[in-house]
Design an enzyme around this catalytic site. Structure first.
Site, PDB file in Angstrom:
ATOM      1  N   ASN A  11     -12.951  -3.471   2.501  1.00 27.22           N
ATOM      2  CA  ASN A  11     -13.888  -2.358   2.709  1.00 27.22           C
ATOM      3  C   ASN A  11     -14.869  -2.314   1.538  1.00 27.22           C
ATOM      4  OD1 ASN A  11     -12.521  -1.504   5.054  1.00 27.22           O
ATOM      5  ND2 ASN A  11     -11.065  -0.313   3.850  1.00 27.22           N
ATOM      6  N   VAL A  23     -11.166   3.190  -3.164  1.00 28.31           N
ATOM      7  CA  VAL A  23     -10.815   2.767  -4.529  1.00 28.31           C
ATOM      8  C   VAL A  23     -11.803   1.688  -4.948  1.00 28.31           C
ATOM      9  CG1 VAL A  23      -9.066   1.717  -6.011  1.00 28.31           C
ATOM     10  CG2 VAL A  23      -8.363   3.318  -4.218  1.00 28.31           C
ATOM     11  N   ASP A  50       0.845  -1.190   0.000  1.00 27.97           N
ATOM     12  CA  ASP A  50       0.000   0.000   0.000  1.00 27.97           C
ATOM     13  C   ASP A  50       0.885   1.245   0.000  1.00 27.97           C
ATOM     14  OD1 ASP A  50      -3.227   0.556   0.982  1.00 27.97           O
ATOM     15  OD2 ASP A  50      -1.794   2.219   1.083  1.00 27.97           O
ATOM     16  N   HIS A  77     -10.387  -5.083  -3.617  1.00 27.95           N
ATOM     17  CA  HIS A  77      -9.059  -5.379  -3.055  1.00 27.95           C
ATOM     18  C   HIS A  77      -9.217  -5.800  -1.607  1.00 27.95           C
ATOM     19  CE1 HIS A  77      -9.931  -1.112  -2.387  1.00 27.95           C
ATOM     20  NE2 HIS A  77      -9.272  -1.234  -1.240  1.00 27.95           N
ATOM     21  N   MET A  78      -8.240  -6.563  -1.146  1.00 23.05           N
ATOM     22  CA  MET A  78      -8.197  -7.004   0.249  1.00 23.05           C
ATOM     23  C   MET A  78      -6.941  -6.434   0.900  1.00 23.05           C
ATOM     24  SD  MET A  78      -7.772 -10.895   1.647  1.00 23.05           S
ATOM     25  CE  MET A  78      -9.405 -11.471   1.192  1.00 23.05           C
ATOM     26  N   HIS A  79      -7.116  -5.773   2.043  1.00 26.42           N
ATOM     27  CA  HIS A  79      -5.967  -5.276   2.803  1.00 26.42           C
ATOM     28  C   HIS A  79      -5.381  -6.396   3.658  1.00 26.42           C
ATOM     29  CE1 HIS A  79      -6.903  -0.859   2.340  1.00 26.42           C
ATOM     30  NE2 HIS A  79      -8.096  -1.365   2.084  1.00 26.42           N
TER      31      HIS A  79
HETATM   32  P1  5GP Z   1      -9.860   1.385   0.472  1.00 23.00           P
HETATM   33  O1  5GP Z   1     -10.019   2.620   1.315  1.00 23.00           O
HETATM   34  O2  5GP Z   1     -10.548   1.558  -0.870  1.00 23.00           O
HETATM   35  O3  5GP Z   1     -10.241   0.119   1.155  1.00 23.00           O
HETATM   36  O4  5GP Z   1      -8.306   1.243   0.218  1.00 23.00           O
HETATM   37  C1  5GP Z   1      -7.623   1.833  -0.838  1.00 23.00           C
HETATM   38  C2  5GP Z   1      -6.148   1.713  -0.511  1.00 23.00           C
HETATM   39  O5  5GP Z   1      -5.422   1.896  -1.713  1.00 23.00           O
HETATM   40  C3  5GP Z   1      -5.648   2.782   0.478  1.00 23.00           C
HETATM   41  O6  5GP Z   1      -5.062   2.114   1.594  1.00 23.00           O
HETATM   42  C4  5GP Z   1      -4.621   3.564  -0.332  1.00 23.00           C
HETATM   43  O7  5GP Z   1      -3.517   3.960   0.437  1.00 23.00           O
HETATM   44  C5  5GP Z   1      -4.246   2.593  -1.434  1.00 23.00           C
HETATM   45  N1  5GP Z   1      -3.838   3.201  -2.682  1.00 23.00           N
HETATM   46  C6  5GP Z   1      -4.491   4.190  -3.358  1.00 23.00           C
HETATM   47  N2  5GP Z   1      -3.849   4.504  -4.490  1.00 23.00           N
HETATM   48  C7  5GP Z   1      -2.757   3.673  -4.544  1.00 23.00           C
HETATM   49  C8  5GP Z   1      -1.697   3.527  -5.492  1.00 23.00           C
HETATM   50  O8  5GP Z   1      -1.628   4.211  -6.511  1.00 23.00           O
HETATM   51  N3  5GP Z   1      -0.749   2.584  -5.229  1.00 23.00           N
HETATM   52  C9  5GP Z   1      -0.817   1.807  -4.091  1.00 23.00           C
HETATM   53  N4  5GP Z   1       0.182   0.914  -3.921  1.00 23.00           N
HETATM   54  N5  5GP Z   1      -1.798   1.923  -3.178  1.00 23.00           N
HETATM   55  C10 5GP Z   1      -2.753   2.857  -3.403  1.00 23.00           C
END
Ligand code: 5GP
Ligand code: ZN
Length: 111
Positions: free
Chosen positions: A84, A93, A29, A97-99
């Site tokens: 999320n 985003v 991330d 995706h899975m964190h």
């Molecule tokens: P969400 O809030 O949608 O669950 O998580 C989106 C995640 O994507 C966030 O933790 C953010 O830091 C990460 N993220 C957003 N843009 C990019 C990117 O261009 N590259 C990477 N590696 N992570 C990203």
């Protein structure tokens, strides 16, 4: 479609790749919330988990999370997997995706 994770998955944009299979990628991330903060990203675009009916892919995402946790050294100490979904779920985003979070004690609170 102007999707940042589609661009990452097709390598039009660079990212730190931890592992890759035919169907998915695990990357670091860009704004880590813990010492280990990875994202499991399917190569195919699904806006949210609600749009994905590929149960094999979902299983593969968990398998990839296990392997990435092993590779990152948080297998024994522990880690958290999070998906999320939509606004109140904290999704920013809109490409599934899975964190994977680890490397420090995570609060017991979920939100
Ligand atoms: P969400 O809030 O949608 O669950 O998580 C989106 C995640 O994507 C966030 O933790 C953010 O830091 C990460 N993220 C957003 N843009 C990019 C990117 O261009 N590259 C990477 N590696 N992570 C990203
Ligand atoms: Zn996408």
């Amino acid at each position: 479609m102007d999707c940042i994770f589609c661009k990452i998955a097709s390598k039009k944009i660079n990212s730190a790749i931890v592992l890759e299979t035919e169907k998915l990628m695990v990357i670091k991330d860009v704004n880590p919330q813990s010492p280990v903060h990875l994202l499991v990203i399917p190569k195919k675009h699904y806006s949210t988990i609600l749009d994905c009916d590929d149960t094999m892919l979902m299983a593969e995402m968990f398998e990839a999370a296990k392997e990435a946790a092993r590779l990152s050294g948080v297998e024994k100490s522990g880690f958290r997997t999070v998906v999320n979904t939509n606004e109140e779920g904290g999704q920013t985003v809109f490409h599934l995706h899975m964190h994977i979070l680890g490397g420090r004690p995570l609060t017991g609170r979920m939100g």
